[in-house]
Design an enzyme around this catalytic site. Structure first.
Site, mmCIF file in Angstrom:
data_model
loop_
_atom_site.group_PDB
_atom_site.id
_atom_site.type_symbol
_atom_site.label_atom_id
_atom_site.label_comp_id
_atom_site.label_asym_id
_atom_site.label_seq_id
_atom_site.Cartn_x
_atom_site.Cartn_y
_atom_site.Cartn_z
ATOM 1 N N CYS A 73 0.788 -0.994 0.146
ATOM 2 C CA CYS A 73 -0.104 0.222 0.112
ATOM 3 C C CYS A 73 1.011 1.244 -0.122
ATOM 4 O O CYS A 73 1.870 1.398 1.030
ATOM 5 C CB CYS A 73 -0.789 0.205 1.219
ATOM 6 S SG CYS A 73 -1.775 1.300 1.424
ATOM 7 N N CYS A 184 -0.913 3.703 -6.346
ATOM 8 C CA CYS A 184 -1.698 3.049 -5.449
ATOM 9 C C CYS A 184 -2.238 1.746 -5.881
ATOM 10 O O CYS A 184 -2.582 1.521 -7.009
ATOM 11 C CB CYS A 184 -2.933 4.072 -5.442
ATOM 12 S SG CYS A 184 -4.422 3.002 -4.308
HETATM 13 N N1 DGL Z 1 -4.145 0.767 -1.742
HETATM 14 C C1 DGL Z 1 -3.757 2.044 -1.086
HETATM 15 C C2 DGL Z 1 -2.250 2.504 -1.744
HETATM 16 O O1 DGL Z 1 -1.864 2.028 -2.401
HETATM 17 C C3 DGL Z 1 -4.822 2.933 -0.948
HETATM 18 C C4 DGL Z 1 -6.301 2.689 -0.882
HETATM 19 C C5 DGL Z 1 -6.935 3.313 0.043
HETATM 20 O O2 DGL Z 1 -7.406 4.736 0.048
HETATM 21 O O3 DGL Z 1 -7.168 2.856 1.120
HETATM 22 O O4 DGL Z 1 -2.142 3.689 -1.557
#
Ligand code: DGL
Length: 263
Positions: A73, A184
């Site tokens: 993430c 993301c």
């Molecule tokens: N999957 C997360 C990232 O890579 C973001 C998603 C969210 O906003 O929770 O930043």
């Protein structure tokens, strides 16, 4: 050789884009994937709140015996990866940062769009890669509003997703951006929608590079799974487990194996 699992976490399904690549590269590893869906989304939260969730996730994965943890993430990496490395000093961490460098280097027009969450754009990691590689191209930071939510609902391949990526990236592409870097992990599932909406625009993700880094770190430290290990996946879901499982096939993700792990 080390039979312990690899830990991975994200706010939800996004990190599965890293998991998918990792399972391809290291099929013998057992992975414990922590989906913090009770606190989804991380993107709009302030860094202190995301840091607390990242600590909770890492704690749970450390308790599960993780030999390495992938922060799958970008938002959590921005808020917490440096602190996690200090706090869990005996566990190697692999974090993520938007691919500003490959995007800036491969763009022919010299204009790139970075699509990420507000949390990622607000962090030091992003500022550092822009300072280092941003001179190679004009960088436009595009905050993806509602994009992670669409993916979390399993609607990455829907008219709503096409509409949302058009709204998010239309301006940057019209201004000449020929490359979009996905900052993301949720957005990696939107790559087909972006490519369909903007033919000729290159869409670059970082999931594969992150998975490769994790695999190489394991190999470099002698932490790989034994040669006879079969590989497995344990899921920890802080929110509604059934809803999470129901979305997986809609993202084209077929977990190879899934053991029940109480959340
Ligand atoms: N999957 C997360 C990232 O890579 C973001 C998603 C969210 O906003 O929770 O930043």
């Amino acid at each position: 050789m080390d039979p312990r699992p690899v830990g991975m976490f994200d706010s939800g399904v996004g990190g599965l884009s890293v998991l998918r690549e990792f399972q391809r590269l290291a099929p013998r590893e057992r992975v414990v994937y922590f989906a913090d869906t009770a606190f989804f989304p991380y993107g709009p939260r302030d860094a202190g709140e995301v840091r607390k969730r990242a600590f909770a996730a890492a704690r749970r994965l450390a308790d599960a015996g993780a030999k390495l943890i992938v922060v799958a993430c970008n938002t959590a990496s921005a808020a917490a990866v440096a602190d996690l490395r200090e706090l869990f000093a005996d566990i190697p961490f692999v974090g993520m940062v938007p691919g500003v460098k490959p995007a800036a280097r491969s763009s022919r027009s010299g204009r790139v769009a970075i699509l990420a969450t507000p949390g990622t754009f607000g962090g030091d990691l992003y500022a550092a890669v822009v300072a280092e590689f941003g001179r190679d191209a004009a960088i436009e930071a595009v905050s993806g509003r509602d994009l992670a939510e669409l993916v979390e609902r399993g609607e990455a391949d829907s008219p709503a997703a096409r509409e949302a990526v058009r709204a998010a990236l239309g301006g940057a592409v019209a201004a000449g951006a020929d490359t979009v870097a996905l900052g993301c992990t949720h957005y990696e599932f939107l790559a087909p929608a972006i490519e369909a909406e903007f033919p000729g625009v290159a869409v670059l993700g970082t999931s594969e590079a992150v998975a490769r880094r994790a695999r190489d770190l394991l190999a470099g430290r002698g932490l790989e799974a034994p040669p006879d290990a079969a590989g497995a996946l344990d899921l920890i879901v802080t929110g509604n487990r059934e809803a999470f499982l129901a979305v997986l096939p809609r993202l084209g993700f077929a977990p190879r194996a899934s053991a029940e792990t109480p959340s």
